[in-house]
Design an enzyme around this catalytic site. Structure first.
Site, PDB file in Angstrom:
ATOM      1  CB  CYS A  62      -2.385   0.260   8.465  1.00  0.00           C
ATOM      2  SG  CYS A  62      -1.014   1.401   8.481  1.00  0.00           S
ATOM      3  CD  GLU A 104       4.457  -1.033  12.930  1.00  0.00           C
ATOM      4  OE1 GLU A 104       3.296  -0.583  13.023  1.00  0.00           O
ATOM      5  OE2 GLU A 104       5.409  -0.593  13.585  1.00  0.00           O
ATOM      6  CG  ASN A 148      -0.449  -0.058   2.488  1.00  0.00           C
ATOM      7  OD1 ASN A 148       0.711  -0.444   2.657  1.00  0.00           O
ATOM      8  ND2 ASN A 148      -1.221   0.308   3.483  1.00  0.00           N
TER       9      ASN A 148
END
Ligand code: NAP
Length: 472
Positions: free
Chosen positions: A274, A240, A143
């Site tokens: 995120c 993460e 991303n």
């Protein structure tokens, strides 16, 4: 180590650039053979032995050069991002700039962050040294194809570690460009290695005794698989993972400004962050006005070629990402959620999705707990601040979050009550080299960026010097 990794895919995957704007295959890449992988591991292990011995100043020279090259060739780096995963070109340029900033930040500050820390023992002397661990392995998502790599590589290279990275299958051109960057900056072969490898090979890399630490950024499922494997090998890891960030609007918020931020928080990177705002939690007295303006602003975005700076709505990263989101929306609606905007694929070539708002999401609805990774906003109405905090905390995730209010003291109070790794007051959650990034709960553990990020993969070694004449 075959036994402990049941339930996840072990498959041969391909590294392919497919332009999500039109579905065209741009380029295919072969995975490494086991023999090539072994050569890469050997080269990295040998590179570590020389890289660790270099001074901070010597390492900083290479790292600073890498940042400067990215800035100098901003457009060359930005193009493949837009081509491979559909990020709007201006945002792709922004990502390149941010990645270069992170690289330069660590070149400048690493020596200070890792300076020996003197202790004050009762007798004699003692200090804590920060020494590198060795070859590290990162598994990274598509991303933010450079930013994710910069977050992992820059601090660790400055600390004297060397890194190997398995990047996501859909961004191989970015992965290769980032590896070439380090060679061009003067890093010896093996200091930064891109690995086009299968999941099975990922496991073998984690098991390999030359690997001393593992970092993953990605989904909860990938985190569970990779963290478990690292755990079996007693290797330090950082995770993460996903998020379902709350965007809390209190009754004293500046509505116009808050709606502007809401659109940015939802639509930056077409919602594929995120830390994108995923749950909009608005206090009753502002709820109708907020929803009306938010809906209008999202509905006005214009789909088009992400290479064209006039486009305001790009495609999703892949066709598969679009199919997943449509399925999530369908299930949410079947369980009673109401669509007030969008909800469908846009009728044109490419992986385009309508900006979407869902309301009436009861706790029993699967949507209440899922992460929607795209332009889908879940909208909730609450009575007051307490209800807003309770709803924000009713989540397995705990990555970022934000609260909007004219009363900054109140904003700080709400921020302190929300159970996440990062809270922003009057700004959506975002990132900068000097701010630590990471979460709690299913959003993972460990931190990247800032001084915390460089401490994750170093040995905090105690050196104790007793007085020579100390009694035995
Ligand atoms: P993903 O499917 O988990 O992929 C991330 C990386 O892990 C890719 O390189 C992927 O390889 C690899 N991978 C996936 N499953 C694996 C397995 N079982 N074994 C070994 N490697 C595996 O995640 P994504 O869907 O691409 O990315 C979106 C997710 O990442 C979201 O949940 C988002 O919130 C999260 N994310 C978190 C952060 C953060 O800092 N907390 C930042 C960005 C994204 P392939 O591509 O080859 O499958």
């Amino acid at each position: 180590m075959a036994g402990g990794w049941a339930g996840y895919r072990v498959m041969t995957m391909s590294y392919q650039s497919i332009n999500p704007y039109n579905g065209k295959l741009l380029k295919k890449f072969k995975e490494l053979s086991d023999k090539q992988l072994e050569t890469a591991l050997k080269t990295a292990a040998a590179a570590y032995e020389t890289w660790r011995m270099k001074s901070f100043a010597e390492r900083a020279k290479v790292v600073t050069r890498a940042g400067a090259i990215m800035k100098m060739r901003l457009n060359d780096f930005a193009r493949p991002v837009t081509l491979e995963m559909g990020k709007l070109i201006d945002q792709a340029r922004g990502e390149v700039q941010l990645s270069a900033d992170i690289i330069e930040y660590y070149a400048k500050n690493a020596e200070r962050f890792l300076a020996p820390q003197p202790l004050a023992p009762l007798v004699g002397e003692a200090e804590i040294l920060s020494t590198p661990l060795g070859v590290l392995f990162g598994v990274e998502p598509w991303n933010f194809p450079y930013y994710q790599l910069a977050r992992f590589a820059a601090p660790n290279l400055m600390a004297g570690n060397v890194v190997m990275v398995k990047h996501a299958g859909c961004v191989p051109q970015c992965a290769i460009a980032f590896e070439e960057l380090w060679l061009e900056a003067g890093a010896p072969q093996g200091v930064y290695t891109n690995l086009l490898i299968s999941y099975d090979q990922v496991n073998r890399v984690i098991d390999d005794p030359r690997i001393k630490g593992v970092a993953l950024t990605g989904s909860v499922a990938a985190g569970q698989a990779v963290a478990a494997r690292a755990g079996q090998n007693l290797k330090k890891s950082t995770m993460e993972l996903g998020g379902s960030d709350a965007f809390i609007v209190l009754e004293d918020a500046d509505l116009e400004q808050t709606v502007k931020w809401a659109v940015w928080a939802k639509m930056n990177n077409t919602g594929q962050c995120c830390v994108a705002a995923k749950r909009f939690i608005v206090v009753e007295s502002l709820a109708d006005a907020f929803l009306e303006q938010f809906q209008k602003a999202l509905g006005g975005l214009q789909p088009g070629d992400p290479m064209d700076p006039a486009t305001t709505l790009g495609p999703l990263s892949t066709e598969a990402a679009l199919v997943t989101l449509l399925d999530q929306i369908k299930r949410a609606v079947a369980q009673g959620a109401k669509l007030v905007l969008g909800g469908h694929r846009i009728d044109r070539p490419g992986a385009f999705m309508e900006p979407t708002i869902l309301t009436n999401i009861e706790p029993s609805n699967p949507a209440y707990r899922e992460e929607f990774f795209g332009p889908v906003a879940l909208f909730f109405r609450v009575k007051n601040e307490d209800e807003a905090v309770a709803l924000a905390n009713d989540s397995e995730f705990g990555l970022g979050g934000s609260v909007f209010t004219r009363d900054v003291a109140r904003g700080r109070r709400v921020a302190s009550r929300v159970e996440t790794g990062m809270m922003f007051v009057n700004h959506p959650t975002w990132t900068s080299p000097e701010l630590p990034f990471g979460g709690i709960k299913n959003s993972g553990y460990g931190r990247e960026l800032a001084s915390l990020g460089i401490q994750e993969f170093v040995n905090k070694k105690l050196v104790r010097v007793a007085p020579i004449d100390a009694a035995a």
